[in-house]
Scaffold this active site. Structure first.
Site, PDB file in Angstrom:
ATOM      1  N   HIS A   1       0.846  -1.208   0.000  1.00 17.91           N
ATOM      2  CA  HIS A   1       0.000   0.000   0.000  1.00 17.91           C
ATOM      3  C   HIS A   1       0.879   1.255   0.000  1.00 17.91           C
ATOM      4  O   HIS A   1       0.615   2.210  -0.728  1.00 17.91           O
ATOM      5  CB  HIS A   1      -0.884   0.052   1.255  1.00 17.91           C
ATOM      6  CG  HIS A   1      -1.888  -1.043   1.368  1.00 17.91           C
ATOM      7  ND1 HIS A   1      -2.020  -1.834   2.488  1.00 17.91           N
ATOM      8  CD2 HIS A   1      -2.832  -1.483   0.496  1.00 17.91           C
ATOM      9  CE1 HIS A   1      -3.002  -2.699   2.317  1.00 17.91           C
ATOM     10  NE2 HIS A   1      -3.500  -2.516   1.105  1.00 17.91           N
TER      11      HIS A   1
ATOM     12  N   LYS B   1     -17.029  -6.683   7.160  1.00 18.19           N
ATOM     13  CA  LYS B   1     -15.818  -7.433   6.803  1.00 18.19           C
ATOM     14  C   LYS B   1     -15.074  -7.950   8.036  1.00 18.19           C
ATOM     15  O   LYS B   1     -14.031  -8.574   7.897  1.00 18.19           O
ATOM     16  CB  LYS B   1     -14.874  -6.532   5.988  1.00 18.19           C
ATOM     17  CG  LYS B   1     -15.234  -6.454   4.508  1.00 18.19           C
ATOM     18  CD  LYS B   1     -14.086  -5.868   3.708  1.00 18.19           C
ATOM     19  CE  LYS B   1     -14.282  -6.046   2.205  1.00 18.19           C
ATOM     20  NZ  LYS B   1     -13.154  -5.500   1.437  1.00 18.19           N
TER      21      LYS B   1
ATOM     22  N   ARG C   1      -1.896  -6.040  -8.416  1.00 25.04           N
ATOM     23  CA  ARG C   1      -0.743  -6.900  -8.123  1.00 25.04           C
ATOM     24  C   ARG C   1      -0.533  -7.941  -9.202  1.00 25.04           C
ATOM     25  O   ARG C   1       0.550  -8.140  -9.694  1.00 25.04           O
ATOM     26  CB  ARG C   1      -0.966  -7.627  -6.779  1.00 25.04           C
ATOM     27  CG  ARG C   1      -0.785  -6.736  -5.586  1.00 25.04           C
ATOM     28  CD  ARG C   1      -1.261  -7.408  -4.346  1.00 25.04           C
ATOM     29  NE  ARG C   1      -2.676  -7.758  -4.489  1.00 25.04           N
ATOM     30  CZ  ARG C   1      -3.451  -8.160  -3.505  1.00 25.04           C
ATOM     31  NH1 ARG C   1      -2.953  -8.309  -2.303  1.00 25.04           N
ATOM     32  NH2 ARG C   1      -4.721  -8.429  -3.715  1.00 25.04           N
TER      33      ARG C   1
ATOM     34  N   SER D   1      -2.797  -7.790   2.980  1.00 20.81           N
ATOM     35  CA  SER D   1      -3.067  -7.639   4.416  1.00 20.81           C
ATOM     36  C   SER D   1      -3.490  -8.979   5.014  1.00 20.81           C
ATOM     37  O   SER D   1      -3.153  -9.302   6.161  1.00 20.81           O
ATOM     38  CB  SER D   1      -4.188  -6.616   4.649  1.00 20.81           C
ATOM     39  OG  SER D   1      -3.820  -5.361   4.149  1.00 20.81           O
TER      40      SER D   1
HETATM   41  O1  PNS Z   1      -8.710  -2.953   0.210  1.00 18.46           O
HETATM   42  P1  PNS Z   1      -9.952  -3.486  -0.436  1.00 18.46           P
HETATM   43  O2  PNS Z   1     -10.782  -4.256   0.571  1.00 18.46           O
HETATM   44  O3  PNS Z   1      -9.664  -4.266  -1.682  1.00 18.46           O
HETATM   45  O4  PNS Z   1     -10.822  -2.188  -0.877  1.00 18.46           O
HETATM   46  C1  PNS Z   1     -12.095  -2.345  -1.451  1.00 18.46           C
HETATM   47  C2  PNS Z   1     -12.834  -0.999  -1.523  1.00 18.46           C
HETATM   48  C3  PNS Z   1     -12.886  -0.305  -0.183  1.00 18.46           C
HETATM   49  C4  PNS Z   1     -12.139  -0.094  -2.519  1.00 18.46           C
HETATM   50  C5  PNS Z   1     -14.271  -1.307  -2.049  1.00 18.46           C
HETATM   51  O5  PNS Z   1     -14.833  -2.328  -1.279  1.00 18.46           O
HETATM   52  C6  PNS Z   1     -15.195  -0.099  -2.024  1.00 18.46           C
HETATM   53  O6  PNS Z   1     -15.041   0.840  -2.751  1.00 18.46           O
HETATM   54  N1  PNS Z   1     -16.220  -0.155  -1.134  1.00 18.46           N
HETATM   55  C7  PNS Z   1     -17.191   0.919  -0.990  1.00 18.46           C
HETATM   56  C8  PNS Z   1     -18.563   0.470  -1.494  1.00 18.46           C
HETATM   57  C9  PNS Z   1     -18.740   0.780  -2.979  1.00 18.46           C
HETATM   58  O7  PNS Z   1     -18.581   1.887  -3.435  1.00 18.46           O
HETATM   59  N2  PNS Z   1     -19.143  -0.256  -3.770  1.00 18.46           N
HETATM   60  C10 PNS Z   1     -19.413  -0.082  -5.183  1.00 18.46           C
HETATM   61  C11 PNS Z   1     -18.224  -0.371  -6.070  1.00 18.46           C
HETATM   62  S1  PNS Z   1     -18.153  -2.082  -6.453  1.00 18.46           S
END
Ligand code: PNS
Length: 160
Positions: A17, A41, A90, A128
């Protein structure tokens, strides 16, 4: 003025990150690291702890701010007046999910673009989730996360 959001769970922040934060902050005027507050989560760290760790590791980066958010990413990005979302890629396994997410976000708000940075090779294996697994079994995580994060993970698992 380009303000971008780098969103994620950051449970916890890793060197992967940090690599994306460093490189993407060089491309924009301001980078907001958006920490998702989503208890569904079941994160190891509370959103406050995740924000704090990110603030500590980005302390010397004047373009970077750390905020938490709930709900839709596009609403958060619009609320902070950001026109871009940054995500790290990645491996090919990330691609399908990231493509779906960026296309969904584009449908929700076509003014917000997603830009992908490929993770530096030395961090392409890192997540993570694997850091937490190694730490849970007492393994050495010093190659994966900064010192402040090591201390906090060890404390978590000592208490469990
Ligand atoms: O680190 P991560 O868990 O891969 O991040 C995922 C994240 C936070 C970017 C994603 O879950 C997110 O944007 N969540 C907010 C809800 C949202 O906007 N959902 C619609 C897009 S699919």
């Amino acid at each position: 003025m380009i303000r971008a959001v780098y969103p994620g769970s950051f449970d916890p922040v890793t060197f992967g990150h940090l690599d994306i934060i460093r490189r993407s902050s060089g491309l924009v005027d301001e980078l907001i690291v958006g920490v998702l507050n989503n208890n569904a989560k079941s994160p190891l760290f509370s959103v406050g702890e995740r924000v704090k760790m990110l603030e500590e590791v980005t302390e010397g980066m004047p373009k970077v701010r750390v905020l938490s958010f709930e709900g839709l990413l596009v609403d958060f990005a619009r609320g902070v007046d950001a026109c871009m979302v940054i995500r790290g890629l990645r491996a090919i396994t990330d691609f399908e999910y990231e493509l779906q997410m960026s296309q969904t976000n584009h449908k929700l708000d076509s003014k917000i673009e997603t830009a992908f940075l490929t993770t530096s090779l030395e961090y392409s294996y890192l997540s993570s989730t694997t850091v937490k697994e190694v730490a849970a079994f007492g393994g050495d995580i010093s190659q994966f996360v900064p010192k402040n994060v090591i201390d906090r993970i060890q404390e978590k698992y000592r208490r469990k």
